[in-house]
Design a protein around this motif. Sequence first.
Motif, short mmCIF file in Angstrom:
data_model
loop_
_atom_site.label_atom_id
_atom_site.label_comp_id
_atom_site.label_asym_id
_atom_site.label_seq_id
_atom_site.Cartn_x
_atom_site.Cartn_y
_atom_site.Cartn_z
N TYR A 16 8.41 12.43 3.81
CA TYR A 16 8.01 12.76 5.41
C TYR A 16 7.28 11.50 5.15
O TYR A 16 5.97 11.36 4.18
CB TYR A 16 7.69 14.22 5.72
N LYS A 26 10.46 20.83 -1.57
CA LYS A 26 8.87 20.03 -1.92
C LYS A 26 8.93 19.26 -2.72
O LYS A 26 9.45 19.58 -3.91
CB LYS A 26 7.58 20.92 -2.25
N ASP A 37 12.36 24.68 -2.86
CA ASP A 37 12.30 25.06 -1.91
C ASP A 37 11.53 24.79 -1.13
O ASP A 37 10.34 25.86 -1.71
CB ASP A 37 14.14 25.59 -2.45
N ALA A 38 11.11 24.23 -0.12
CA ALA A 38 10.12 24.83 0.53
C ALA A 38 10.24 26.12 1.00
O ALA A 38 8.43 26.46 1.09
CB ALA A 38 10.70 23.78 1.77
N ASP A 85 22.63 18.95 1.76
CA ASP A 85 21.70 18.68 3.07
C ASP A 85 21.42 19.31 4.36
O ASP A 85 21.59 20.36 4.87
CB ASP A 85 23.20 17.71 4.15
N GLY A 86 19.94 18.51 4.53
CA GLY A 86 19.54 19.15 5.04
C GLY A 86 17.97 19.89 5.15
O GLY A 86 16.97 20.96 6.30
N GLN A 87 18.43 20.65 3.43
CA GLN A 87 17.54 21.62 2.82
C GLN A 87 15.79 20.90 3.58
O GLN A 87 15.73 19.37 3.16
CB GLN A 87 18.04 22.07 2.00
N HIS A 88 14.72 21.71 3.51
CA HIS A 88 13.23 21.59 3.13
C HIS A 88 13.10 21.16 1.71
O HIS A 88 12.96 23.06 1.50
CB HIS A 88 12.38 21.94 3.91
N ILE A 133 15.88 12.19 -0.55
CA ILE A 133 14.96 12.69 -0.64
C ILE A 133 14.35 12.64 0.71
O ILE A 133 13.63 11.30 -0.17
CB ILE A 133 14.45 14.09 -1.33
N GLU A 134 14.20 12.13 1.79
CA GLU A 134 13.35 12.03 2.36
C GLU A 134 12.41 12.19 2.48
O GLU A 134 11.72 13.59 3.19
CB GLU A 134 14.30 11.83 3.65
N ASP A 177 6.20 17.20 0.94
CA ASP A 177 6.66 17.75 1.57
C ASP A 177 8.11 16.56 1.76
O ASP A 177 7.74 15.80 1.79
CB ASP A 177 6.22 17.93 2.93
N LYS A 219 12.42 15.85 3.18
CA LYS A 219 13.95 17.14 2.93
C LYS A 219 15.03 16.20 2.98
O LYS A 219 14.76 15.09 2.70
CB LYS A 219 13.46 17.07 4.94
#
Lengths: 287, 364
Positions: free
Chosen positions: B255, B277, B355-356, B272-275, B252-253, B243, B245
């Motif tokens: 978690y 996988k 896309d998460a 930007d900010g999209q969650h 992509i950071e 997972d 973001k």
Amino acid sequence: MDRNLTHRNRKRALKALHFIALFLTMAIICIPGLWIVLNSFRPTVEIMAKPPVWTPSFTLDHYRAMFGGTGEGGVPVFSYFRNSLIVSVVSTLIAILIGMSGGYAFARYRFKGKAGYFVGLMLFRAVPGVALSLPLFIVFAKVGIIDTHFGLILVYVAMNVPFTIWLTDGFFRQIPKELHEAAEIDGCTRWQAFWRVEFPVARSGVASAAIFAFLTSWNEFALASQLTRSVGSKTMPVGLLDFTAEFTINWGGMCALAVLMIVPALVLTFIVQKHLIAGLTFGGVKG
Amino acid sequence: MTEVTLSNVVKYYGKHRAVHGINLAINDGEFVVLVGPSGCGKSTTLRMIAGLEDISDGEVTIAGRVVNDLPPRERNISMVFQNYALYPHMTVRENLGFSLVIAKADEAAIAKAVDEAAEILGLNELMDRKPAELSGGQRQRVAMGRAIVRHPDVFLFDEPLSNLDAKLRTQMRVEIKKLHQRVGNTIIYVTHDQVEAMTLADRIVLMQDGHIVQVGTPLELFNKPNNTFVATFIGSPPMNLVDGKVVGAETIELYGGLSVPVPAAARGLISDGQHVKFGFRADNLMPVGHSVQEEGEKADLELKVTLTEPLGTETVLFTEIAGNEVQAKMLNPRPVRPGEVLKFQLMLDKCHVFDAASAEAIRG
Ligand SMILES: Nc1ncnc2c1ncn2[C@@H]1O[C@H](COP(=O)(O)OP(=O)(O)OP(=O)(O)O)[C@@H](O)[C@H]1O
Ligand SMILES: [Mg+2]
């Protein structure tokens, strides 16, 4: 060492007990039958003797008398035998055809009220046949089928169908449905798939259902004694009553006729039981 | 020419909808594998093609003919069942010849066809036995023989190998493939085993809950999964998913603090900010010095090994990224102790972004 020994002894004791129990059970089942056979070959004095005479003596008098003319203790054995045979065979055939179709339907198809029908059929079996004898007598008399083969066959079919359904349903249920599906893919119609694949596989089940139906009809007394009157339709169990007079019972003759009745049933069971034991292995599907 | 097509095929069991409008076109001579988890509707679909289940809606054609209302015997198909469904009261020879007997072929022709099939499948020694006297593998062979005797347009297989032990399964898999090369018929094959699907199929149809999720060659499904379900179903070990973001447009950071650059295929398609996988296969995460040298963008990671599974030519290493269990592969393996920290290289070109929320792949 010691423990081994006691263990073995216990095993032996158990085996002996097992044997004794088996012997007793078999004795209880077989001795009356044996006694009937023995009596049929004994002079009447010996049958009535008290205490019983164990040393067997041998006479064919009862058989001779039975086959002899009426009036001298003779009964129309051949007519009774023929009646029994016709009624039992025909009612068994019909009951098997109907019962097998029903059993197959219960095993393979889904329809509304299936469970209800099934329970209903079984409940029908729970009603003692004798309880129906009076209503049946009245109805049959009105319709005019009293004292006919047809009437008796009808009753026996009704008696045997539920049991046949129950038994064959179990057998067909054991046959995986893939078997008829494979047959259908191999080019069979539904009908062919049944006769060429499912029926042969279930035939031991059908054979056992048939023997049960046959024996039920062959031995049935209570209803037959009400619904048959004349030599033309009386079955063998009913024929046994011919040997009772107002004050006397001709035990010897009765036993002789009973033997004649038991023998075909025994022979048939013996023939069919090979089928039953040969019962099919379901090796066609995964083991 | 025996194409098989399914258009908007639906199956209801009472109120329960088991198959939701499937569309599929199968080419002549193609080996198509329907694969998916238990209960996803594979067998139901196959049985509708066979004519063993009614088609609730839609249309199935075989060789250009609409077969919706034809009984199985008129579809010119053969089927091999999971439990083989051999006729227990017939010998192997009779089992093989049954369809021809029903078709009233003459005796010489039956004998010839049966012998031919027996030859192909090596059944000659067993011809006079009953199914009960055969081993599982032999029964399997007889079932296949019975299917080829009648020269059908289409072969249908429903998990034919799942009752065999692992070794025999591999062996029979090869035989089925050989059989296909030899007879060249259209084959539709159902399995829940992705290895079987990968090794046998010209084309894989991956199903889930009565829907087709993706259709493609084994490599297409392996390399370009449409969503996380495909990604984790196809391939062994399953694709690792972590997972994360999106931060900015390039990073992509994950978690837990690790950051990886956005793989090329997904660049420009994420915001930007999209969650998301972040997905990659074990083959693309390898310890430095134990990897294949490949061109391309790489990221360096230091990870602690928690468990090892030595397989001989390679060892599967279990580790953790951002709280997700992740598997890596070590080539030319050396012994690794649990707890050891190794330097890993991640092949970024081979990574996937999903896309998460929708689980769909983000790919140009
Ligand atoms: N005869 C039936 N009556 C009612 N529901 C059924 C019937 N057969 C299958 N189903 C349902 O339809 C769905 C699909 O079943 P299907 O047998 O096609 O699954 P499958 O993909 O072959 O699974 P598996 O890998 O376990 O064989 C399941 O949810 C199942 O419960
Ligand atoms: Mg299935």
